[in-house]
Design a protein around this motif. Structure first.
Motif, PDB file in Angstrom:
ATOM      1  N   ASP A  20       0.816  -1.222   0.000  1.00 18.30           N
ATOM      2  CA  ASP A  20       0.000   0.000   0.000  1.00 18.30           C
ATOM      3  C   ASP A  20       0.849   1.272   0.000  1.00 18.30           C
ATOM      4  O   ASP A  20       1.951   1.292   0.552  1.00 18.30           O
ATOM      5  CB  ASP A  20      -0.910  -0.019   1.245  1.00 18.30           C
ATOM      6  CG  ASP A  20      -2.029   1.003   1.149  1.00 18.30           C
ATOM      7  OD1 ASP A  20      -2.385   1.409   0.025  1.00 18.30           O
ATOM      8  OD2 ASP A  20      -2.551   1.401   2.213  1.00 18.30           O
ATOM      9  N   HIS A  37       2.075   2.992  -9.101  1.00 24.01           N
ATOM     10  CA  HIS A  37       1.891   1.543  -9.243  1.00 24.01           C
ATOM     11  C   HIS A  37       3.087   0.911  -9.967  1.00 24.01           C
ATOM     12  O   HIS A  37       3.499  -0.196  -9.625  1.00 24.01           O
ATOM     13  CB  HIS A  37       0.577   1.233  -9.974  1.00 24.01           C
ATOM     14  CG  HIS A  37      -0.639   1.711  -9.224  1.00 24.01           C
ATOM     15  ND1 HIS A  37      -0.842   1.422  -7.886  1.00 24.01           N
ATOM     16  CD2 HIS A  37      -1.699   2.466  -9.603  1.00 24.01           C
ATOM     17  CE1 HIS A  37      -1.980   1.988  -7.486  1.00 24.01           C
ATOM     18  NE2 HIS A  37      -2.510   2.623  -8.501  1.00 24.01           N
ATOM     19  N   PHE A  64      -4.440  -6.419  -5.616  1.00 18.69           N
ATOM     20  CA  PHE A  64      -5.676  -5.763  -6.060  1.00 18.69           C
ATOM     21  C   PHE A  64      -6.841  -6.386  -5.295  1.00 18.69           C
ATOM     22  O   PHE A  64      -7.030  -7.600  -5.324  1.00 18.69           O
ATOM     23  CB  PHE A  64      -5.863  -5.962  -7.575  1.00 18.69           C
ATOM     24  CG  PHE A  64      -6.900  -5.059  -8.179  1.00 18.69           C
ATOM     25  CD1 PHE A  64      -6.564  -3.778  -8.610  1.00 18.69           C
ATOM     26  CD2 PHE A  64      -8.222  -5.471  -8.303  1.00 18.69           C
ATOM     27  CE1 PHE A  64      -7.527  -2.935  -9.160  1.00 18.69           C
ATOM     28  CE2 PHE A  64      -9.184  -4.635  -8.859  1.00 18.69           C
ATOM     29  CZ  PHE A  64      -8.833  -3.362  -9.283  1.00 18.69           C
ATOM     30  N   SER A  65      -7.611  -5.549  -4.605  1.00 23.31           N
ATOM     31  CA  SER A  65      -8.670  -6.085  -3.748  1.00 23.31           C
ATOM     32  C   SER A  65     -10.012  -6.093  -4.474  1.00 23.31           C
ATOM     33  O   SER A  65     -10.180  -5.439  -5.512  1.00 23.31           O
ATOM     34  CB  SER A  65      -8.790  -5.240  -2.472  1.00 23.31           C
ATOM     35  OG  SER A  65      -9.463  -4.024  -2.752  1.00 23.31           O
ATOM     36  N   GLU A  67     -12.414  -4.547  -3.572  1.00 25.91           N
ATOM     37  CA  GLU A  67     -12.935  -3.175  -3.452  1.00 25.91           C
ATOM     38  C   GLU A  67     -12.219  -2.201  -4.390  1.00 25.91           C
ATOM     39  O   GLU A  67     -12.694  -1.091  -4.616  1.00 25.91           O
ATOM     40  CB  GLU A  67     -12.774  -2.673  -2.007  1.00 25.91           C
ATOM     41  CG  GLU A  67     -13.733  -3.299  -1.004  1.00 25.91           C
ATOM     42  CD  GLU A  67     -13.394  -4.739  -0.645  1.00 25.91           C
ATOM     43  OE1 GLU A  67     -12.182  -5.056  -0.510  1.00 25.91           O
ATOM     44  OE2 GLU A  67     -14.308  -5.562  -0.522  1.00 25.91           O
ATOM     45  N   ASN A  68     -11.071  -2.602  -4.921  1.00 27.40           N
ATOM     46  CA  ASN A  68     -10.286  -1.665  -5.741  1.00 27.40           C
ATOM     47  C   ASN A  68     -10.945  -1.340  -7.092  1.00 27.40           C
ATOM     48  O   ASN A  68     -10.522  -0.389  -7.769  1.00 27.40           O
ATOM     49  CB  ASN A  68      -8.850  -2.166  -5.952  1.00 27.40           C
ATOM     50  CG  ASN A  68      -7.969  -2.057  -4.717  1.00 27.40           C
ATOM     51  OD1 ASN A  68      -7.057  -2.853  -4.503  1.00 27.40           O
ATOM     52  ND2 ASN A  68      -8.227  -1.045  -3.872  1.00 27.40           N
ATOM     53  N   TRP A  69     -11.994  -2.064  -7.460  1.00 24.04           N
ATOM     54  CA  TRP A  69     -12.741  -1.730  -8.689  1.00 24.04           C
ATOM     55  C   TRP A  69     -13.449  -0.380  -8.568  1.00 24.04           C
ATOM     56  O   TRP A  69     -13.896   0.179  -9.575  1.00 24.04           O
ATOM     57  CB  TRP A  69     -13.788  -2.807  -9.005  1.00 24.04           C
ATOM     58  CG  TRP A  69     -13.208  -4.156  -9.255  1.00 24.04           C
ATOM     59  CD1 TRP A  69     -13.217  -5.214  -8.396  1.00 24.04           C
ATOM     60  CD2 TRP A  69     -12.536  -4.624 -10.443  1.00 24.04           C
ATOM     61  NE1 TRP A  69     -12.595  -6.307  -8.963  1.00 24.04           N
ATOM     62  CE2 TRP A  69     -12.172  -5.960 -10.224  1.00 24.04           C
ATOM     63  CE3 TRP A  69     -12.207  -4.021 -11.671  1.00 24.04           C
ATOM     64  CZ2 TRP A  69     -11.491  -6.725 -11.169  1.00 24.04           C
ATOM     65  CZ3 TRP A  69     -11.534  -4.787 -12.615  1.00 24.04           C
ATOM     66  CH2 TRP A  69     -11.183  -6.124 -12.363  1.00 24.04           C
ATOM     67  N   ARG A  71     -12.118   2.324  -8.025  1.00 22.73           N
ATOM     68  CA  ARG A  71     -11.235   3.390  -8.522  1.00 22.73           C
ATOM     69  C   ARG A  71     -11.578   3.760  -9.964  1.00 22.73           C
ATOM     70  O   ARG A  71     -12.321   3.047 -10.622  1.00 22.73           O
ATOM     71  CB  ARG A  71      -9.789   2.913  -8.402  1.00 22.73           C
ATOM     72  CG  ARG A  71      -9.454   2.637  -6.946  1.00 22.73           C
ATOM     73  CD  ARG A  71      -8.022   2.265  -6.765  1.00 22.73           C
ATOM     74  NE  ARG A  71      -7.760   2.035  -5.340  1.00 22.73           N
ATOM     75  CZ  ARG A  71      -6.574   2.101  -4.784  1.00 22.73           C
ATOM     76  NH1 ARG A  71      -5.519   2.380  -5.518  1.00 22.73           N
ATOM     77  NH2 ARG A  71      -6.433   1.893  -3.496  1.00 22.73           N
ATOM     78  N   GLU A  75      -7.257   4.295 -13.727  1.00 19.50           N
ATOM     79  CA  GLU A  75      -6.334   3.697 -12.752  1.00 19.50           C
ATOM     80  C   GLU A  75      -6.402   2.174 -12.812  1.00 19.50           C
ATOM     81  O   GLU A  75      -5.364   1.498 -12.827  1.00 19.50           O
ATOM     82  CB  GLU A  75      -6.638   4.198 -11.327  1.00 19.50           C
ATOM     83  CG  GLU A  75      -5.666   3.594 -10.322  1.00 19.50           C
ATOM     84  CD  GLU A  75      -5.734   4.187  -8.916  1.00 19.50           C
ATOM     85  OE1 GLU A  75      -6.465   5.178  -8.710  1.00 19.50           O
ATOM     86  OE2 GLU A  75      -5.036   3.638  -8.043  1.00 19.50           O
ATOM     87  N   VAL A  76      -7.629   1.627 -12.877  1.00 21.35           N
ATOM     88  CA  VAL A  76      -7.773   0.161 -12.924  1.00 21.35           C
ATOM     89  C   VAL A  76      -7.082  -0.371 -14.183  1.00 21.35           C
ATOM     90  O   VAL A  76      -6.310  -1.341 -14.114  1.00 21.35           O
ATOM     91  CB  VAL A  76      -9.262  -0.262 -12.867  1.00 21.35           C
ATOM     92  CG1 VAL A  76      -9.424  -1.750 -13.137  1.00 21.35           C
ATOM     93  CG2 VAL A  76      -9.874   0.097 -11.510  1.00 21.35           C
ATOM     94  N   SER A 194      -8.036  -4.066   5.676  1.00 22.20           N
ATOM     95  CA  SER A 194      -8.631  -3.858   4.346  1.00 22.20           C
ATOM     96  C   SER A 194      -8.979  -5.191   3.665  1.00 22.20           C
ATOM     97  O   SER A 194      -8.695  -5.375   2.482  1.00 22.20           O
ATOM     98  CB  SER A 194      -7.711  -3.009   3.468  1.00 22.20           C
ATOM     99  OG  SER A 194      -7.497  -1.748   4.060  1.00 22.20           O
TER     100      SER A 194
END
Ligand code: IPE
Ligand code: IPE
Ligand code: MG
Length: 238
Positions: A20, A37, A64-65, A67-69, A71, A75-76, A194
């Motif tokens: 992170d 990144h 990549f979690s 929840e990271n979608w 963003r 960025e994705v 997280s």
């Protein structure tokens, strides 16, 4: 002197890292988040290599979690592009790096090309010294829910023991057959999980560090291991 050159401290068999702080690293430099990144991917290469030198058997990294979608699509897409590039290079340098790859997470949401690269990396890297478990579209809750569904299906088909144990349940997790991490490191100053390894972290030692992941170096891993060795692990005993 680096820990890998002295080997006086017993290193954990399984280390997990929440990679992170990439975005903040980029922001500090006035760069786009994707540059953070890219720098983070470079750090991962170094640290995976160092773990191999240290004799760490398993390295689990949160890349990549689930929840990271949330963003931005740029960025994705940037992260996915970096992952593709990383895996293509890893496949070319497999013999040099001697890293065995496994992927934890629901890969079905990734592009077909990326899914194929993940499968190829798993297939091509069988017997190497260090196993990297790459968490991609991974969430601890999602993993537990998926395991519960798989168990329920086996039970309905008469293929599972109705007397479910912790050990029996853990066989349905992505981490089946892998010991729980002794040490979980989170750089970047945040002090939360997280959604990382919720089941497996029951008795892990957490080390939170102020360094941002792209700045994380071999000495930072040495520091985290040193901190871990000072902990008194009781597992509920005395
Ligand atoms: C971690 O860095 C990488 C991913 C979550 C994909 P972040 O992108 O979360 O960086 P910060 O936390 O915003 O600095
Ligand atoms: C956790 O970091 C996920 C990864 C490092 C892949 P996040 O940056 O997504 O977590 P939060 O949003 O700070 O909790
Ligand atoms: Mg973050």
């Amino acid at each position: 002197m680096a820990l890998a050159d002295t080997q006086t401290v017993p290193v954990p068999k399984h280390i997990a890292i929440i990679m992170d702080g990439n975005g903040r690293w980029a922001k500090k430099r006035g760069l786009p988040r994707t540059a953070g990144h890219a720098a983070g991917a470079e750090t991962f290469r170094r640290i995976a290599n160092y773990c191999r030198r240290l004799g760490v058997r398993y390295l689990t990294v949160y890349a990549f979690s689930t929840e990271n979608w949330k963003r931005s699509s740029e960025e994705v897409a940037g992260i996915m592009k970096l992952l593709r590039r990383y895996l293509e290079e890893a496949l070319t340098d497999m013999d040099k790096n001697r890293v065995c790859f496994r992927f934890f997470g629901d890969l079905s949401r990734l592009s077909p090309e990326l899914q194929a690269l993940c499968r190829e990396a798993e297939r091509e890297s069988t017997d190497y010294d260090v196993q990297v478990n790459f968490c991609l579209n991974y969430g601890g809750r999602d993993e537990i829910l998926r395991a519960a569904k798989l168990y329920a299906a086996d039970l309905a088909a008469g293929k599972a023991d109705p007397n479910l144990t912790e050990e029996g349940f853990s066989r349905y997790l992505y981490s089946a057959g892998i010991p729980d991490p002794e040490l979980i490191i989170r750089p970047s100053g945040e002090m939360r999980t997280s959604n990382f390894l919720l089941w497996q972290s029951a008795y892990s030692e957490y080390v939170f560090m102020d360094v941002l992941w792209p700045d994380f170096r071999e000495q930072d891993l040495d520091r985290a291991i040193a901190e871990y060795t000072r902990r008194n692990r009781r597992f509920g005993g005395t």
